[in-house]
Write a protein that holds these residues in place. Structure first.
Motif, PDB file in Angstrom:
ATOM      1  N   MET A   1     -11.835  -3.127  17.776  1.00 49.67           N
ATOM      2  CA  MET A   1     -10.554  -2.999  17.127  1.00 49.67           C
ATOM      3  C   MET A   1     -10.715  -3.338  15.654  1.00 49.67           C
ATOM      4  O   MET A   1     -11.323  -4.341  15.312  1.00 49.67           O
ATOM      5  N   LYS A   2     -10.205  -2.466  14.798  1.00 55.32           N
ATOM      6  CA  LYS A   2     -10.226  -2.697  13.360  1.00 55.32           C
ATOM      7  C   LYS A   2      -8.794  -2.652  12.839  1.00 55.32           C
ATOM      8  O   LYS A   2      -7.937  -1.966  13.405  1.00 55.32           O
ATOM      9  N   THR A   3      -8.571  -3.331  11.739  1.00 56.70           N
ATOM     10  CA  THR A   3      -7.327  -3.189  11.000  1.00 56.70           C
ATOM     11  C   THR A   3      -7.664  -2.390   9.758  1.00 56.70           C
ATOM     12  O   THR A   3      -8.499  -2.808   8.947  1.00 56.70           O
ATOM     13  N   GLN A   4      -7.040  -1.210   9.659  1.00 59.39           N
ATOM     14  CA  GLN A   4      -7.403  -0.239   8.640  1.00 59.39           C
ATOM     15  C   GLN A   4      -6.212   0.098   7.740  1.00 59.39           C
ATOM     16  O   GLN A   4      -5.108   0.300   8.230  1.00 59.39           O
ATOM     17  N   TYR A   5      -6.479   0.192   6.449  1.00 63.53           N
ATOM     18  CA  TYR A   5      -5.511   0.694   5.485  1.00 63.53           C
ATOM     19  C   TYR A   5      -5.922   2.123   5.201  1.00 63.53           C
ATOM     20  O   TYR A   5      -6.923   2.376   4.533  1.00 63.53           O
ATOM     21  N   PHE A 126      -2.332  -8.282   4.278  1.00 65.54           N
ATOM     22  CA  PHE A 126      -3.312  -8.284   5.368  1.00 65.54           C
ATOM     23  C   PHE A 126      -4.684  -8.711   4.832  1.00 65.54           C
ATOM     24  O   PHE A 126      -5.394  -9.477   5.475  1.00 65.54           O
ATOM     25  N   HIS A 127      -5.041  -8.223   3.645  1.00 65.08           N
ATOM     26  CA  HIS A 127      -6.305  -8.626   3.039  1.00 65.08           C
ATOM     27  C   HIS A 127      -6.317 -10.123   2.759  1.00 65.08           C
ATOM     28  O   HIS A 127      -7.282 -10.824   3.091  1.00 65.08           O
ATOM     29  N   ALA A 148       3.922   2.862  -7.343  1.00 60.51           N
ATOM     30  CA  ALA A 148       3.464   1.796  -6.453  1.00 60.51           C
ATOM     31  C   ALA A 148       1.936   1.830  -6.393  1.00 60.51           C
ATOM     32  O   ALA A 148       1.358   2.835  -5.986  1.00 60.51           O
ATOM     33  N   PRO A 149       1.270   0.732  -6.783  1.00 61.89           N
ATOM     34  CA  PRO A 149      -0.191   0.737  -6.808  1.00 61.89           C
ATOM     35  C   PRO A 149      -0.814   0.749  -5.412  1.00 61.89           C
ATOM     36  O   PRO A 149      -0.237   0.240  -4.451  1.00 61.89           O
ATOM     37  N   LEU A 150      -1.996   1.320  -5.346  1.00 63.17           N
ATOM     38  CA  LEU A 150      -2.749   1.424  -4.101  1.00 63.17           C
ATOM     39  C   LEU A 150      -2.958   0.064  -3.444  1.00 63.17           C
ATOM     40  O   LEU A 150      -2.713  -0.108  -2.261  1.00 63.17           O
ATOM     41  N   LEU A 151      -3.408  -0.902  -4.201  1.00 61.98           N
ATOM     42  CA  LEU A 151      -3.691  -2.233  -3.659  1.00 61.98           C
ATOM     43  C   LEU A 151      -3.567  -3.247  -4.794  1.00 61.98           C
ATOM     44  O   LEU A 151      -4.531  -3.490  -5.514  1.00 61.98           O
ATOM     45  N   PRO A 152      -2.388  -3.811  -4.970  1.00 63.96           N
ATOM     46  CA  PRO A 152      -2.162  -4.702  -6.114  1.00 63.96           C
ATOM     47  C   PRO A 152      -2.792  -6.085  -5.907  1.00 63.96           C
ATOM     48  O   PRO A 152      -2.104  -7.102  -5.803  1.00 63.96           O
TER      49      PRO A 152
END
Length: 183
Positions: A1-5, A126-127, A148-152
């Motif tokens: 199981m992975k948590t994926q963005y 999550f990160h 909205a930024p990809l990953l702020p």
């Protein structure tokens, strides 16, 4: 199981325009022609921010007859507001720390992956909690200038680890694992 963005970004790093719209992305064609069909087969639960959820509901309700909910998997929507439930959707509204919600999502996913649909701030949470395993980003050849930024978040030391690059028409898909979360 992975948590994926898993998602799409403009060339200048935005996942939505300043009005939280994805109209810039919709011109790119059918997602069936990308990695999406294989990706979604392995997903057992979704995490979604309020703006992403509201956009999906608006998108599905454009016509006089609303379209059915597009996901079979249960969806946890992180919000501080009261939002309507789209007909036929298995949606659970939550707030607060992502860690206990992630544990519930992982249990419901039954060994399948957890998809952080968006937005970037939610993926960042999550990160920050040490729960994000992988980023799968399709870079679309458009620029917005703002939105909205990809990953702020600052993720610099150690850097994300590139694991794959693929081309789908005009788009490039990059996959990164988060150091320390590779297994």
């Amino acid at each position: 199981m992975k948590t994926q963005y898993y998602g799409a970004s403009t060339l200048d790093g935005f996942i939505a325009d300043e009005n939280h719209s994805l109209d810039w992305l919709m011109q790119m064609g059918d997602p069936v022609e990308t990695s999406y069909p294989g990706f979604i087969r392995d997903v057992g639960a979704l995490a979604m921010g309020a703006h992403t959820y509201e956009w999906v509901v608006r998108y599905l309700s454009q016509d006089d007859t609303p379209q059915p909910w597009m996901y079979e998997q249960p969806t946890w929507v992180f919000t501080h507001r009261d939002l309507p439930v789209h007909p036929g959707a298995d949606v659970r509204f939550v707030r607060g720390d992502v860690r206990p919600v992630h544990a519930e999502m992982a249990e419901v996913a039954g060994g399948k992956n957890v998809w952080v649909v968006g937005g970037g701030e939610l993926a960042g949470q999550f990160h920050d909690a040490g729960l994000l395993d992988e980023l799968i980003i399709q870079i679309v050849p458009v620029t917005l200038g703002r939105g909205a930024p990809l990953l702020p978040r600052r993720i610099a030391i150690p850097p994300l680890q590139l694991t794959d690059v693929r081309q789908y028409g005009a788009m490039v898909e990059v996959r990164y694992t988060v150091p320390g979360r590779e297994g």
